[in-house]
Design a protein around this motif. Structure first.
Motif, PDB file in Angstrom:
ATOM      1  N   THR A 190     -31.612 -46.305  86.591  1.00 28.60           N
ATOM      2  CA  THR A 190     -30.642 -45.227  86.831  1.00 28.60           C
ATOM      3  C   THR A 190     -30.033 -44.739  85.523  1.00 28.60           C
ATOM      4  OG1 THR A 190     -30.102 -46.100  89.017  1.00 28.60           O
ATOM      5  CG2 THR A 190     -28.499 -44.630  88.012  1.00 28.60           C
ATOM      6  N   LEU A 191     -29.621 -45.664  84.673  1.00 26.16           N
ATOM      7  CA  LEU A 191     -28.934 -45.291  83.434  1.00 26.16           C
ATOM      8  C   LEU A 191     -29.863 -44.603  82.443  1.00 26.16           C
ATOM      9  CD1 LEU A 191     -26.624 -48.373  82.755  1.00 26.16           C
ATOM     10  CD2 LEU A 191     -25.968 -46.099  83.559  1.00 26.16           C
ATOM     11  N   ILE A 192     -31.105 -45.043  82.342  1.00 29.49           N
ATOM     12  CA  ILE A 192     -32.006 -44.484  81.333  1.00 29.49           C
ATOM     13  C   ILE A 192     -32.196 -42.988  81.539  1.00 29.49           C
ATOM     14  CG2 ILE A 192     -34.127 -44.985  82.604  1.00 29.49           C
ATOM     15  CD1 ILE A 192     -33.593 -45.282  78.789  1.00 29.49           C
ATOM     16  N   VAL A 193     -32.308 -42.554  82.796  1.00 30.28           N
ATOM     17  CA  VAL A 193     -32.475 -41.131  83.092  1.00 30.28           C
ATOM     18  C   VAL A 193     -31.220 -40.349  82.700  1.00 30.28           C
ATOM     19  CG1 VAL A 193     -32.818 -39.440  84.937  1.00 30.28           C
ATOM     20  CG2 VAL A 193     -34.123 -41.585  84.938  1.00 30.28           C
ATOM     21  N   HIS A 194     -30.052 -40.868  83.087  1.00 31.57           N
ATOM     22  CA  HIS A 194     -28.814 -40.149  82.808  1.00 31.57           C
ATOM     23  C   HIS A 194     -28.497 -40.131  81.317  1.00 31.57           C
ATOM     24  CE1 HIS A 194     -28.108 -39.559  86.986  1.00 31.57           C
ATOM     25  NE2 HIS A 194     -27.902 -40.837  87.258  1.00 31.57           N
ATOM     26  N   TYR A 195     -28.766 -41.206  80.613  1.00 27.56           N
ATOM     27  CA  TYR A 195     -28.518 -41.227  79.166  1.00 27.56           C
ATOM     28  C   TYR A 195     -29.435 -40.247  78.435  1.00 27.56           C
ATOM     29  CZ  TYR A 195     -25.280 -45.172  79.310  1.00 27.56           C
ATOM     30  OH  TYR A 195     -24.182 -45.975  79.525  1.00 27.56           O
ATOM     31  N   LEU A 196     -30.665 -40.110  78.870  1.00 28.89           N
ATOM     32  CA  LEU A 196     -31.565 -39.136  78.267  1.00 28.89           C
ATOM     33  C   LEU A 196     -31.056 -37.710  78.496  1.00 28.89           C
ATOM     34  CD1 LEU A 196     -35.077 -40.648  79.145  1.00 28.89           C
ATOM     35  CD2 LEU A 196     -34.020 -40.483  76.872  1.00 28.89           C
ATOM     36  N   LEU A 198     -27.916 -36.887  79.008  1.00 27.81           N
ATOM     37  CA  LEU A 198     -26.728 -36.725  78.160  1.00 27.81           C
ATOM     38  C   LEU A 198     -27.128 -36.381  76.729  1.00 27.81           C
ATOM     39  CD1 LEU A 198     -24.345 -39.631  79.278  1.00 27.81           C
ATOM     40  CD2 LEU A 198     -23.833 -37.178  79.338  1.00 27.81           C
ATOM     41  N   ALA A 199     -28.138 -37.090  76.216  1.00 32.30           N
ATOM     42  CA  ALA A 199     -28.589 -36.846  74.841  1.00 32.30           C
ATOM     43  C   ALA A 199     -29.190 -35.448  74.698  1.00 32.30           C
ATOM     44  CB  ALA A 199     -29.596 -37.909  74.434  1.00 32.30           C
ATOM     45  N   CYS A 200     -29.976 -35.023  75.687  1.00 30.90           N
ATOM     46  CA  CYS A 200     -30.648 -33.720  75.607  1.00 30.90           C
ATOM     47  C   CYS A 200     -29.675 -32.551  75.724  1.00 30.90           C
ATOM     48  CB  CYS A 200     -31.712 -33.601  76.698  1.00 30.90           C
ATOM     49  SG  CYS A 200     -33.111 -34.728  76.473  1.00 30.90           S
ATOM     50  N   THR A 201     -28.543 -32.755  76.417  1.00 33.59           N
ATOM     51  CA  THR A 201     -27.571 -31.673  76.620  1.00 33.59           C
ATOM     52  C   THR A 201     -26.369 -31.775  75.697  1.00 33.59           C
ATOM     53  OG1 THR A 201     -26.453 -32.941  78.361  1.00 33.59           O
ATOM     54  CG2 THR A 201     -28.224 -31.442  79.040  1.00 33.59           C
ATOM     55  N   GLY A 202     -26.420 -32.702  74.739  1.00 30.73           N
ATOM     56  CA  GLY A 202     -25.295 -32.850  73.821  1.00 30.73           C
ATOM     57  C   GLY A 202     -24.008 -33.284  74.514  1.00 30.73           C
ATOM     58  N   GLY A 203     -24.125 -33.988  75.618  1.00 34.41           N
ATOM     59  CA  GLY A 203     -22.964 -34.489  76.341  1.00 34.41           C
ATOM     60  C   GLY A 203     -22.487 -33.589  77.455  1.00 34.41           C
ATOM     61  N   LEU A 204     -23.042 -32.378  77.576  1.00 33.06           N
ATOM     62  CA  LEU A 204     -22.593 -31.450  78.619  1.00 33.06           C
ATOM     63  C   LEU A 204     -22.951 -31.921  80.022  1.00 33.06           C
ATOM     64  CD1 LEU A 204     -23.456 -28.027  76.941  1.00 33.06           C
ATOM     65  CD2 LEU A 204     -21.224 -29.145  77.084  1.00 33.06           C
ATOM     66  N   TYR A 205     -23.865 -32.859  80.105  1.00 30.69           N
ATOM     67  CA  TYR A 205     -24.271 -33.398  81.409  1.00 30.69           C
ATOM     68  C   TYR A 205     -23.239 -34.372  81.967  1.00 30.69           C
ATOM     69  CZ  TYR A 205     -27.212 -35.853  84.834  1.00 30.69           C
ATOM     70  OH  TYR A 205     -27.709 -36.420  85.978  1.00 30.69           O
ATOM     71  N   PHE A 206     -22.184 -34.664  81.221  1.00 28.80           N
ATOM     72  CA  PHE A 206     -21.236 -35.720  81.589  1.00 28.80           C
ATOM     73  C   PHE A 206     -20.696 -35.587  83.013  1.00 28.80           C
ATOM     74  CE2 PHE A 206     -16.907 -37.451  81.791  1.00 28.80           C
ATOM     75  CZ  PHE A 206     -17.153 -38.773  81.484  1.00 28.80           C
ATOM     76  N   PRO A 207     -20.195 -34.439  83.481  1.00 28.04           N
ATOM     77  CA  PRO A 207     -19.697 -34.358  84.871  1.00 28.04           C
ATOM     78  C   PRO A 207     -20.763 -34.702  85.908  1.00 28.04           C
ATOM     79  CG  PRO A 207     -18.931 -32.485  83.603  1.00 28.04           C
ATOM     80  CD  PRO A 207     -19.974 -33.176  82.770  1.00 28.04           C
ATOM     81  N   TRP A 208     -21.993 -34.305  85.666  1.00 22.13           N
ATOM     82  CA  TRP A 208     -23.078 -34.626  86.598  1.00 22.13           C
ATOM     83  C   TRP A 208     -23.417 -36.124  86.525  1.00 22.13           C
ATOM     84  CZ3 TRP A 208     -22.283 -29.993  84.423  1.00 22.13           C
ATOM     85  CH2 TRP A 208     -22.408 -28.863  85.246  1.00 22.13           C
TER      86      TRP A 208
END
Length: 322
Positions: A190-196, A198-208
């Motif tokens: 679960t975490l590996i997908v979300h961390y990738l 986060l990295a690809c969006t420069g942190g903008l994925y944080f709320p999702w």
């Protein structure tokens, strides 16, 4: 004319009054309760007439103070709806042992095996004159460090899963014990997908990330056969996240307790169990004081106070959930 069984005389049955002869009604057939002493019947109360209304006239009214008879003490919701719905029963000493065995010792073992041992080998291979390591030493050191980095991630995920298990297994929700059923492998995938992301969006994925994280965790929490549900959406978190991040940066971290209170309110306000939603009573001042004391104690103990600090924060959080 009818004969009444069990009497001493015969006579007609009347709609009212005493039986003929002044006697009482005898026992029923086969024996039973005889007439009262003296041969008389059970007449009206002294003074004649029937039993009238209570003194003062009128009927028996409602209890003093008006209104009906309410529920007995102990029934109904607790005052304010806050008491006892969620509680945390963990202790710092127990969490310290969990952290030591689940995170501290495995991390130390990985560091010693994949970083310490190769460094010692490289140091021992130095030339006595030039003090340079042998040419083959980097060929051993680099792969071991790469393996060590991977092992650190694996141990970190394992430790995070142990912390999640400790947190939820010591939660009581509506008087029922919660139980975390997730595994380290599930958490890693679960975490590996979300961390990738986060990295690809420069942190903008944080709320999702936070929204999907809560949904995943809740799907792994069992409350005596019931499941927690997360009903929040990332769009409702964007404003809280942007304002909180900005003010926390501008105030050098002082605003963080207020930011965290808003996160708690968003999270628990969107949490339900079998359709029953929770609320969160914000107390940023109380969290600020507790966080300040925890930071001072962690600094004085070189970080060893961390398990006690986490338990205090989790207990504070639970007490503000209604």
């Amino acid at each position: 004319m009818m004969q009444v069984p069990g009497t001493n005389t015969s006579g007609s049955l009347h709609a009212a009054g005493y039986p003929p002869g002044g006697g009482g009604y005898g026992p029923p057939p086969g024996g039973g309760f005889g007439p009262p002493p003296g041969g008389g019947g059970f007449g009206p109360p002294p003074g004649g007439g029937g039993y009238g209304p209570p003194p003062g006239g009128g009927g028996y009214g409602p209890p003093p103070g008006g209104g009906g008879y309410g529920p007995p003490p102990g029934f109904g919701p607790p005052p304010g709806g806050m008491v006892g719905r969620v509680s945390f029963g963990g202790s710092g000493s127990a969490l310290f042992m969990t952290y030591l065995l689940g995170v501290g010792l495995p991390m130390f073992a990985v560091y010693a095996l994949f970083f310490g041992a190769p460094a010692a080998v490289m140091f021992a291979s130095r030339d006595e004159v030039t003090q340079r390591p042998a040419d083959w030493a980097p060929m051993v050191m680099v792969p071991m460090m790469l393996l060590g980095s991977i092992a650190m991630v694996v141990v970190g995920v394992y430790g995070a899963n142990k912390m999640l298990q400790y947190y939820w297994d010591h939660m009581m929700i509506e008087g029922k014990r919660a139980r975390y059923t997730g595994t380290a492998g599930e958490l890693f995938s679960t975490l590996i997908v979300h961390y990738l992301l986060l990295a690809c969006t420069g942190g903008l994925y944080f709320p999702w990330f936070v929204t999907n994280w809560n949904k995943w965790v809740y799907s792994k929490v069992d409350v005596s056969g019931e499941r927690l549900e997360f009903q929040g959406d990332p769009m409702s978190l964007i404003g809280i996240w942007l304002v909180g991040t900005l003010l926390t940066s501008l105030t050098l971290g002082i605003y963080f307790p207020w930011y965290l209170n808003n996160i708690y309110e968003w999270r628990w306000g969107n949490t339900a169990i079998s359709g029953r939603r929770f609320t969160f009573q914000k107390d940023p001042g109380g969290l600020f004081v507790m966080a300040l004391l925890n930071a001072l104690l962690m600094g004085c103990t070189l970080g060893f106070y961390a398990p006690w600090a986490w338990c205090k924060q989790w207990d504070w959080e639970a007490k503000h959930i209604g």
